[in-house]
Design an enzyme around this catalytic site. Sequence first.
Site, mmCIF file in Angstrom:
data_model
loop_
_atom_site.group_PDB
_atom_site.id
_atom_site.type_symbol
_atom_site.label_atom_id
_atom_site.label_comp_id
_atom_site.label_asym_id
_atom_site.label_seq_id
_atom_site.Cartn_x
_atom_site.Cartn_y
_atom_site.Cartn_z
ATOM 1 N N ASP A 1 0.844 -1.198 0.000
ATOM 2 C CA ASP A 1 0.000 0.000 0.000
ATOM 3 C C ASP A 1 0.880 1.250 0.000
ATOM 4 O O ASP A 1 1.739 1.425 0.858
ATOM 5 C CB ASP A 1 -0.898 0.023 1.244
ATOM 6 C CG ASP A 1 -2.091 -0.900 1.110
ATOM 7 O OD1 ASP A 1 -2.352 -1.364 -0.012
ATOM 8 O OD2 ASP A 1 -2.755 -1.144 2.128
ATOM 9 N N LYS B 1 -6.904 -6.497 1.009
ATOM 10 C CA LYS B 1 -8.003 -6.900 1.886
ATOM 11 C C LYS B 1 -7.676 -8.211 2.604
ATOM 12 O O LYS B 1 -7.977 -8.380 3.786
ATOM 13 C CB LYS B 1 -9.301 -7.040 1.089
ATOM 14 C CG LYS B 1 -9.812 -5.726 0.493
ATOM 15 C CD LYS B 1 -11.203 -5.880 -0.069
ATOM 16 C CE LYS B 1 -12.231 -5.985 1.041
ATOM 17 N NZ LYS B 1 -12.293 -4.799 1.884
ATOM 18 N N GLY B 2 -7.040 -9.134 1.889
ATOM 19 C CA GLY B 2 -6.713 -10.411 2.506
ATOM 20 C C GLY B 2 -5.709 -10.276 3.625
ATOM 21 O O GLY B 2 -5.902 -10.802 4.722
ATOM 22 N N GLY C 1 -21.347 1.743 7.964
ATOM 23 C CA GLY C 1 -20.450 2.846 8.267
ATOM 24 C C GLY C 1 -20.615 3.348 9.688
ATOM 25 O O GLY C 1 -20.584 2.579 10.652
ATOM 26 N N ALA D 1 -9.235 0.314 5.546
ATOM 27 C CA ALA D 1 -9.129 -0.983 6.236
ATOM 28 C C ALA D 1 -10.047 -1.128 7.438
ATOM 29 O O ALA D 1 -9.954 -2.114 8.167
ATOM 30 C CB ALA D 1 -7.688 -1.281 6.648
ATOM 31 N N ALA D 2 -10.948 -0.174 7.640
ATOM 32 C CA ALA D 2 -11.904 -0.324 8.749
ATOM 33 C C ALA D 2 -12.787 -1.545 8.539
ATOM 34 O O ALA D 2 -13.038 -2.318 9.463
ATOM 35 C CB ALA D 2 -12.750 0.933 8.882
ATOM 36 N N GLY D 3 -13.248 -1.722 7.296
ATOM 37 C CA GLY D 3 -14.084 -2.881 6.991
ATOM 38 C C GLY D 3 -13.332 -4.193 7.116
ATOM 39 O O GLY D 3 -13.878 -5.202 7.567
ATOM 40 N N ASP D 4 -12.057 -4.195 6.722
ATOM 41 C CA ASP D 4 -11.242 -5.399 6.843
ATOM 42 C C ASP D 4 -10.990 -5.744 8.309
ATOM 43 O O ASP D 4 -10.984 -6.918 8.692
ATOM 44 C CB ASP D 4 -9.898 -5.195 6.137
ATOM 45 C CG ASP D 4 -10.049 -4.991 4.640
ATOM 46 O OD1 ASP D 4 -11.052 -5.473 4.084
ATOM 47 O OD2 ASP D 4 -9.171 -4.348 4.037
ATOM 48 N N GLY E 1 -3.191 4.449 8.263
ATOM 49 C CA GLY E 1 -2.542 3.244 7.775
ATOM 50 C C GLY E 1 -3.507 2.095 7.597
ATOM 51 O O GLY E 1 -4.720 2.229 7.791
ATOM 52 N N GLU F 1 -10.570 -10.616 -4.331
ATOM 53 C CA GLU F 1 -9.334 -10.052 -4.869
ATOM 54 C C GLU F 1 -8.335 -11.119 -5.308
ATOM 55 O O GLU F 1 -7.197 -10.804 -5.619
ATOM 56 C CB GLU F 1 -8.669 -9.126 -3.834
ATOM 57 C CG GLU F 1 -9.413 -7.828 -3.610
ATOM 58 C CD GLU F 1 -8.651 -6.828 -2.744
ATOM 59 O OE1 GLU F 1 -8.936 -5.631 -2.870
ATOM 60 O OE2 GLU F 1 -7.787 -7.244 -1.944
#
Length: 292
Positions: A12, A39-40, A207, A236-239, A274, A136
């Site tokens: 990233d 994501k992984g 959200g 990356a909040a969702g991850d 981050g 992905e």
Amino acid sequence: MTIFNLGSINADHFYRLPHLTLPGETLAATGYDRGLGGKGANQSVAAARAGAVVRHIGATGADGAWMRAELAADGVDCAHVAEVDVASGHAIIMVDAAGENSIVLFPGANRAVPLTAVETALAGAAAGDWMLMQNETSAQIEAVALAKARGVKVAYSAAPFEAEAVRKVLADLDLLLLNAVEAAQLCEALGTTLEALPVKAVCVTHGAKGAVWHDLAGKTAQEQPAFKVTPVDTTAAGDTFAGYLVAGLAEGMTPPEALRLAAGASALKVTRAGTAAAIPTRAEVDVFLQDR
């Protein structure tokens, strides 16, 4: 229980900007950083920091040794991360002053995961383990078939969203993870309602409003409000939420308990800039949740 994560691994590249760029605009960045992402990888780090045993299945190019090393440093087993003759995946992440982001993704080696890596990894799986996936990587359909044959529960994080990719695995999922926009898109594409999807459970994130667990077998719903924090970076909040949620379930938590744990972890994440490196530890999340 073990979590097998067939997931992307990216480098990233972060650019801090006064605002997200407009079409045709050239804008000087106010800051730059590089870190582990995808994501992984994010979800593997989140699950491992939540305390789960995590075995990552994926691929990088020859340039990806540092990414595998960072995953391993977080306790993620990378024995089934192959090195392939394709450049590693990477993302260009632009973050504005309010913490919102815009991302350009190059899939690279993530779309060249050898099927042998999936087969070898899941040969060590047992009934009751979990497999986590996102849209992905390659080998998704084959991985689901292998997992179900061994009694492994499958959670699918349907992002980046593609209705056809979801449709191909939907009937074999134990848990489908979507945000509110993706849920609406999927229902429109399939011509159905959320409640009629052929899957055992769906978790929809909303959200700042929180998340809702839909038990489609039991026809019930459980809401988890989001915790109020001041966001710095929503990347990356969702991850983080997904990794902590599946880790909680693998630990034996009920859906409401796992939802609360995941909500706490994602709330802490958005207070930090981050991706993988900014995901909180279980101890930090436990402290955060003590007074809430």
